[in-house]
Motif scaffolding. Structure first.
Motif, mmCIF file in Angstrom:
data_model
loop_
_atom_site.group_PDB
_atom_site.id
_atom_site.type_symbol
_atom_site.label_atom_id
_atom_site.label_comp_id
_atom_site.label_asym_id
_atom_site.label_seq_id
_atom_site.Cartn_x
_atom_site.Cartn_y
_atom_site.Cartn_z
ATOM 1 N N GLY A 26 0.839 -1.199 0.000
ATOM 2 C CA GLY A 26 0.000 0.000 0.000
ATOM 3 C C GLY A 26 0.869 1.243 0.000
ATOM 4 O O GLY A 26 1.666 1.443 0.923
ATOM 5 N N VAL A 27 0.736 2.038 -1.041
ATOM 6 C CA VAL A 27 1.576 3.241 -1.167
ATOM 7 C C VAL A 27 0.716 4.494 -1.175
ATOM 8 O O VAL A 27 -0.454 4.461 -1.562
ATOM 9 C CB VAL A 27 2.451 3.185 -2.435
ATOM 10 N N ALA A 28 1.311 5.584 -0.770
ATOM 11 C CA ALA A 28 0.554 6.834 -0.617
ATOM 12 C C ALA A 28 0.260 7.524 -1.940
ATOM 13 O O ALA A 28 -0.567 8.428 -1.986
ATOM 14 C CB ALA A 28 1.314 7.777 0.304
ATOM 15 N N ALA A 29 0.942 7.111 -3.013
ATOM 16 C CA ALA A 29 0.729 7.761 -4.304
ATOM 17 C C ALA A 29 0.942 6.766 -5.430
ATOM 18 O O ALA A 29 1.754 5.855 -5.324
ATOM 19 C CB ALA A 29 1.662 8.956 -4.474
ATOM 20 N N ASP A 30 0.205 6.972 -6.519
ATOM 21 C CA ASP A 30 0.306 6.123 -7.700
ATOM 22 C C ASP A 30 1.448 6.609 -8.585
ATOM 23 O O ASP A 30 1.927 7.730 -8.465
ATOM 24 C CB ASP A 30 -1.014 6.191 -8.476
ATOM 25 N N ALA A 31 1.861 5.756 -9.510
ATOM 26 C CA ALA A 31 2.792 6.191 -10.556
ATOM 27 C C ALA A 31 2.061 7.147 -11.494
ATOM 28 O O ALA A 31 0.862 7.012 -11.723
ATOM 29 C CB ALA A 31 3.309 4.978 -11.325
ATOM 30 N N PHE A 209 1.201 -3.060 -6.288
ATOM 31 C CA PHE A 209 1.276 -1.754 -5.636
ATOM 32 C C PHE A 209 -0.123 -1.145 -5.668
ATOM 33 O O PHE A 209 -0.703 -0.964 -6.737
ATOM 34 C CB PHE A 209 2.256 -0.832 -6.359
ATOM 35 N N LYS A 210 -0.647 -0.848 -4.484
ATOM 36 C CA LYS A 210 -1.991 -0.292 -4.379
ATOM 37 C C LYS A 210 -1.902 1.150 -3.880
ATOM 38 O O LYS A 210 -1.508 1.380 -2.726
ATOM 39 C CB LYS A 210 -2.845 -1.108 -3.414
ATOM 40 N N PRO A 211 -2.223 2.127 -4.724
ATOM 41 C CA PRO A 211 -2.215 3.509 -4.254
ATOM 42 C C PRO A 211 -3.375 3.759 -3.300
ATOM 43 O O PRO A 211 -4.540 3.789 -3.704
ATOM 44 C CB PRO A 211 -2.346 4.328 -5.540
ATOM 45 N N LEU A 212 -3.046 3.893 -2.042
ATOM 46 C CA LEU A 212 -4.045 4.165 -0.996
ATOM 47 C C LEU A 212 -3.739 5.568 -0.481
ATOM 48 O O LEU A 212 -3.031 5.756 0.510
ATOM 49 C CB LEU A 212 -3.942 3.122 0.119
ATOM 50 N N THR A 213 -4.266 6.540 -1.171
ATOM 51 C CA THR A 213 -3.881 7.929 -0.913
ATOM 52 C C THR A 213 -4.458 8.475 0.392
ATOM 53 O O THR A 213 -3.916 9.418 0.952
ATOM 54 C CB THR A 213 -4.314 8.827 -2.083
ATOM 55 N N ASN A 214 -5.531 7.868 0.859
ATOM 56 C CA ASN A 214 -6.121 8.282 2.132
ATOM 57 C C ASN A 214 -5.372 7.608 3.273
ATOM 58 O O ASN A 214 -5.244 6.375 3.312
ATOM 59 C CB ASN A 214 -7.604 7.913 2.159
ATOM 60 N N ASN A 215 -4.874 8.402 4.212
ATOM 61 C CA ASN A 215 -4.074 7.851 5.309
ATOM 62 C C ASN A 215 -4.811 6.790 6.107
ATOM 63 O O ASN A 215 -4.266 5.731 6.422
ATOM 64 C CB ASN A 215 -3.638 8.975 6.246
ATOM 65 N N ALA A 216 -6.054 7.075 6.450
ATOM 66 C CA ALA A 216 -6.838 6.137 7.260
ATOM 67 C C ALA A 216 -7.041 4.818 6.522
ATOM 68 O O ALA A 216 -6.970 3.736 7.114
ATOM 69 C CB ALA A 216 -8.184 6.763 7.617
#
Length: 508
Positions: A26-31, A209-216
Motif C-alpha cells: 500500500g503506497v501513498a501515491a500512484d505512478a 502496488f496499491k495507491p491508498l492515498t487516504n491515510n486512514a
C-alpha cells in the motif's frame, strides 16, 4: 486413463496457483506514467524501479554498486568506459546490449519531455565500442557521474524505437525482476516475476502496488492484513501500529525537505491580491517575513508528532552539502510584521497556497496559513490531487506552493540543479524551479560544483550556493525534513531503503 491424467494435471495446476506468493504494498501515491523518463518523483520512481534496471544502482544505504554495468574506468577526467553485463534479457526476451544503452541515454538527454535532463546534462556523447562496452564523454570532470547514472532506466531499443510517447508511457519494457501485468490508474499496478532475471527469481511471484492515498485507508489496510507493507505511516497512527503484535514499525532518516516555493519572477502573480496590485513576493523582505512567521518547532511537535525535524536549510543532515554553520531558522512574528510594514504591506495581503492533497501536506498547509494570518497575510489553502497539482505547477499557475523534494542521490546537487538553478531547459536545469528564483552567482556555483573533483572544494561550492539562495535572498522557505515511517507484516522480511523506494526483489 486419459481422464485420470487430465484430472491430475488440473490438481497440479490448482496446487501451483495456491502456492504462488503475492506481495501487496500500500503506497501513498500512484505512478504518474509507465515511462521512466516522464516525471521525476519518488512514487513513480519507486514503482517503476521494480521493472527497470540502471547501469549503476544504489544499495539500501545509498552506496553505488554495479548493476547493468559490471565495471568502469575513468581513463581521463572527461571519459568513462563502462563494461556491460552479458546474458541479460528484457521482459520480452530481447537481449540487452550496448545499443539499448545508447538508445536510452540519447532519449533521456534529448527527448523534450524528459524529466531527467539535469541528471545527464554533463554527458557530451555516448558511443558503442562493442556489444558490451560503451564510452561516455562528459563536458567537464563529473564528480557525481556514477550517482547520476542510477536515475536512468535502460529501455529496449528494439521494441521502443519509433513508438509514440503515449505508447511508451503505457508499455514498460525493462530488464528488472518484475514485468507489468496491468496498470489500473488510481487502483493498482500489478507485476509478475520474470523467470530470466539476471539476479535470479524473486521470492514473490506477484507484486501489487496499491495507491491508498487516504491515510486512514492505508493504515486500515495494513491492520487488516489486506496489504503486507505500507509507506508514509501517519504520525498519529504510530501507536496504533505499535500495539499490533503482527506488525513492525520502521523509522528511517529522511532525504526530503518540505518547503515553500514563492513566485519571484512576475510583476503580477496569478493568485495574490494586494492593495497596489503588485506581486509582494518580489520583495525579499516579504519572503523573509513569511519565514519568520512560521513556527517550525510546533509543526514538528504537533502535526508530525515528533516524526519530523524543523528545517533551517535546503538540505537535510543526511545530504552531502548540508551546512552545520548556517543559523537556525528563527520564529519571530513581530519581526515578520515589521518587515511587511517596511515593504509597504502593513495590512498584509491575500494569497493562495497550492499543495498536494496527501500525507502531512494539508495539515502543514493549515498551520502555515494560520501562522501567516497572525501577521496579516490571508491564505487560501488549495489542495488537489497529483494530476491537477503537477499540471498547475508545470504551467507556473501558482503564486505560493508547498511541496517536498527528496535528494535521492544523497547529494545537494539534486535540489540545487532542479529547484534552485534558474530555469534553463537547454542545460536541463531548473525544471522544478516553480518560483523562478534566479541568481547568477548561484548558477555559477552550481555549475562549477558539477565538475569539481576535489570533495572539500566542491562541498564549499554547494554550501555557498545554498547560503546565497536561502540566507541572502530567502528564495525558499524550508519547513521540515522528513522522517520516513513504514509498517510491515512480521511475516515479511522488509528492510526500508533510505531513498524511500520499495524494491520488491529485496523482500523475502
Amino acid at each position: 486413463m486419459k481422464k485420470i491424467l487430465i484430472g491430475l494435471a488440473a490438481v497440479a495446476l490448482l496446487c501451483s496457483g495456491a502456492s504462488a506468493k503475492t506481495l501487496n504494498i500500500g503506497v501513498a501515491a500512484d505512478a504518474q506514467s509507465m515511462d521512466p523518463y516522464f516525471i521525476n518523483n519518488d512514487a513513480t520512481n519507486s514503482i517503476l524501479g521494480n521493472m527497470f534496471d540502471n547501469l549503476i544502482a544504489f544499495n539500501k544505504d545509498l552506496k553505488t554498486e554495479p548493476n547493468l554495468a559490471v565495471s568502469w574506468t575513468n581513463p581521463n577526467p572527461n571519459e568513462w568506459v563502462l563494461k556491460l553485463r552479458k546474458g541479460v534479457k528484457f521482459h520480452n526476451g530481447n537481449t540487452f546490449n550496448a545499443d539499448d544503452v545508447v538508445f536510452s541515454y540519447d532519449r533521456v538527454m534529448h527527448w523534450k519531455k524528459s524529466a531527467f535532463k539535469s541528471k545527464v546534462n554533463m554527458i557530451k556523447s555516448i558511443s558503442k565500442i562493442d556489444d558490451y562496452t560503451v564510452k561516455m564523454v562528459t563536458t567537464k570532470p563529473y564528480p557525481i557521474f556514477l550517482r547520476q547514472l542510477t536515475y536512468v532506466s535502460i529501455l529496449d531499443k528494439e521494441t521502443l524505437q519509433g513508438k509514440s510517447d503515449q505508447w511508451i508511457g503505457l508499455h514498460p519494457v525493462g530488464t528488472g525482476p518484475y514485468k507489468l501485468v496491468s496498470w489500473n490508474k488510481g487502483s493498482s499496478v500489478k507485476m509478475s516475476a520474470t523467470n530470466n532475471y539476471w539476479k535470479g527469481k524473486a521470492t514473490y511471484d506477484t507484486v501489487v502496488f496499491k495507491p491508498l492515498t487516504n491515510n486512514a485507508t492505508r493504515v486500515a489496510a495494513i491492520l487488516s492484513g489486506s496489504v503486507d507493507i505500507i509507506d508514509k505511516v501517519p504520525a498519529v497512527d504510530v501507536d496504533k501500529i505499535k500495539r499490533s503484535d503482527k506488525l513492525d514499525l520502521f523509522k528511517v532518516p529522511g532525504l526530503k525537505t518540505v518547503y515553500l516555493h514563492m513566485d519571484q519572477h512576475r510583476e503580477k502573480s496569478p493568485h495574490v491580491t494586494t492593495s497596489d496590485g503588485k506581486n509582494p513576493l518580489l520583495d525579499v523582505r516579504v519572503r523573509r517575513a513569511i519565514s519568520y512567521a512560521i513556527n517550525r518547532d510546533e509543526i514538528a511537535k504537533y502535526i508530525l508528532k515528533g516524526f519530523g525535524i524543523p528545517a533551517s536549510q535546503l538540505s537535510a543532515s543526511t545530504i552531502y552539502g548540508h551546512d552545520d554553520a548556517l543559523p537556525k531558522a528563527e520564529f519571530n512574528p513581530e519581526k515578520a510584521k515589521a518587515l511587511l510594514k517596511e515593504a509597504g504591506y502593513p495590512n498584509g495581503f491575500e494569497i493562495q497556497l497550492d499543495l498536494l492533497n496527501k500525507g502531512d501536506f494539508p495539515k502543514t498547509a493549515q498551520a502555515v496559513a494560520s501562522s501567516l494570518a497572525r501577521i496579516g497575510i490571508k491564505v487560501k489553502v488549495n489542495a488537489g490531487p497529483g494530476s491537477v497539482y503537477f499540471g498547475r505547477m508545470g504551467k507556473r499557475d501558482t503564486s505560493l506552493s508547498l511541496i517536498g523534494w527528496a535528494s535521492g542521490s544523497g547529494d545537494a546537487s539534486s535540489f540545487l540543479d532542479s529547484i534552485v538553478h534558474s530555469v534553463n531547459p537547454d542545460k536541463g536545469y531548473g525544471k522544478y524551479n516553480w518560483g523562478n528564483f534566479a541568481n547568477a552567482k548561484v548558477d555559477e556555483l552550481i555549475e562549477k560544483s558539477a565538475s569539481t573533483m576535489n570533495p572539500s572544494e566542491r562541498l564549499k561550492q554547494l554550501q555557498e550556493a545554498q547560503k546565497i539562495a536561502l540566507i541572502d535572498n530567502q528564495g525558499y522557505v524550508p519547513i521540515f525534513y522528513s522522517v520516513e515511517l513504514y509498517a510491515s507484516n512480521k511475516k515479511v522480511d522488509f528492510q526500508p531503503r533510505i531513498n524511500t523506494y520499495i524494491w520488491a526483489f529485496d523482500i523475502k
